[in-house]
Design a protein around this motif. Structure first.
Motif, PDB file in Angstrom:
ATOM      1  N   ASP A 270       0.816  -1.220   0.000  1.00 42.71           N
ATOM      2  CA  ASP A 270       0.000   0.000   0.000  1.00 42.71           C
ATOM      3  C   ASP A 270       0.849   1.269   0.000  1.00 42.71           C
ATOM      4  N   SER A 271       1.973   1.242   0.690  1.00 40.29           N
ATOM      5  CA  SER A 271       2.828   2.431   0.729  1.00 40.29           C
ATOM      6  C   SER A 271       3.392   2.742  -0.658  1.00 40.29           C
ATOM      7  N   ILE A 272       3.675   1.696  -1.443  1.00 35.65           N
ATOM      8  CA  ILE A 272       4.155   1.896  -2.818  1.00 35.65           C
ATOM      9  C   ILE A 272       3.029   2.414  -3.696  1.00 35.65           C
ATOM     10  N   LEU A 273       1.842   1.847  -3.536  1.00 30.89           N
ATOM     11  CA  LEU A 273       0.684   2.295  -4.312  1.00 30.89           C
ATOM     12  C   LEU A 273       0.350   3.752  -4.001  1.00 30.89           C
ATOM     13  N   PHE A 274       0.571   4.151  -2.763  1.00 24.07           N
ATOM     14  CA  PHE A 274       0.354   5.544  -2.349  1.00 24.07           C
ATOM     15  C   PHE A 274       1.150   6.488  -3.245  1.00 24.07           C
ATOM     16  N   TRP A 275       2.437   6.200  -3.444  1.00 27.97           N
ATOM     17  CA  TRP A 275       3.294   7.066  -4.251  1.00 27.97           C
ATOM     18  C   TRP A 275       3.045   6.897  -5.745  1.00 27.97           C
ATOM     19  N   LEU A 276       2.631   5.700  -6.157  1.00 30.09           N
ATOM     20  CA  LEU A 276       2.300   5.490  -7.576  1.00 30.09           C
ATOM     21  C   LEU A 276       1.085   6.322  -7.979  1.00 30.09           C
ATOM     22  N   ALA A 277       0.121   6.444  -7.074  1.00 32.70           N
ATOM     23  CA  ALA A 277      -1.058   7.263  -7.362  1.00 32.70           C
ATOM     24  C   ALA A 277      -0.671   8.728  -7.551  1.00 32.70           C
ATOM     25  N   ILE A 278       0.246   9.207  -6.721  1.00 29.26           N
ATOM     26  CA  ILE A 278       0.733  10.583  -6.851  1.00 29.26           C
ATOM     27  C   ILE A 278       1.492  10.759  -8.160  1.00 29.26           C
TER      28      ILE A 278
END
Length: 287
Positions: free
Chosen positions: A229-237
């Motif tokens: 989820d932490s990686i997906l957080f930055w991918l969304a940005i």
């Protein structure tokens, strides 16, 4: 009865969600996009979706947008309800805000004649605050997370199943129409030069499109585990930044859903928060 840990988590989530909502509304106000700023608009929506047709046939959007007092009152309430919720955390204000926001979202689409999806994230992430019971709140919060995953994963699958991801000139051709205003009005700007380069270099623009599909498709992993989820957080940005630079599409409002990817229970900010206020007064009201 709610646990102290849940009350802490609830309060922090409420602060971030509704403060974020006010920031989004301020952006809308600065962009002259509120109902009171539309100056008796025409309604251009031509789709045959029943919800939009019903709303349009009711005459309510037309009346509010054409009546200065009604429009100003509506916009004021749109700002007022999240403020009142932040101050009191009475769920009635979250419900009223979600309803008004949905009405504004649909009316904005009716006026612009286009499906703008960015505000759906804000609508969805306010719904958990309709509930005061811990289990129901957590279920609604998890559903908001799954909605974010669905947005990205379905966009990738749509490009794959339609075959547009494998059509080499796809992005180059889209940019010719999508960025026409930029290319005519500001042809010498850095942004315009980037667009011109992508239009002229079809293979590079196609590689960028494939990278975008891979990025969006990576959100599928979130349906099976929260480990990334932490990686997906930055991918969304990263997606929102690239989407703006390449397509001039402002989708940053969707990032409010990124809050559902955070590990709130293990957040140092929550763990170290003061509990005295929670013990002395109720955080979640039944009203």
């Amino acid at each position: 009865m709610q646990t102290i840990e849940f009350l802490k988590e609830y309060r922090w989530k409420a602060n971030f969600v509704f403060a974020g909502a006010l920031m989004i509304l301020c952006y809308r106000w600065m962009s002259d996009s509120l109902l009171s700023q539309m100056e008796q608009p025409l309604f251009l929506f031509k789709e045959r979706e029943s919800a939009y047709l019903w709303l349009l046939s009711s005459g309510v959007p037309q009346w509010i947008s054409s009546n200065t007092i009604a429009a100003v009152t509506f916009d004021s309430a749109l700002f007022l309800f999240p403020m009142l919720f932040l101050l009191s955390q009475r769920r009635v204000f979250s419900v009223l805000f979600s309803i008004l926001l949905l009405f504004y979202f649909m009316t904005f689409n009716l006026v612009t004649g286009h499906h703008y999806h960015s505000l759906t994230g804000l609508i969805v992430i306010t719904i958990p605050f309709w509930f005061r019971k811990e289990e129901k709140f957590h279920v609604a919060w998890e559903l908001a997370r799954y909605y974010l995953l669905y947005i990205f994963a379905s966009a990738a699958l749509w490009k794959i199943t339609r075959g547009s991801a494998f059509y080499e000139p796809q992005l180059s051709e889209i940019l010719k129409s999508q960025q026409l205003y930029l290319l005519i009005q500001q042809p010498d700007s850095l942004h315009a030069r980037l667009v011109q380069y992508l239009i002229a270099n079809v293979q590079i623009s196609h590689a960028l499109l494939l990278a975008n599909v891979v990025l969006q498709l990576s959100f599928v992993v979130g349906f099976f585990t929260k480990r990334f989820d932490s990686i997906l957080f930055w991918l969304a940005i990263l997606f929102c930044i690239a989407n703006y630079l390449v397509m001039s599409i402002f989708s940053f409002e969707l990032l409010i859903l990124n809050l559902s990817l955070l590990d709130w229970k293990n957040s140092k900010m929550i763990i170290k928060s003061d509990l005295s206020g929670l013990r002395s007064q109720p955080v979640i009201s039944n009203h």
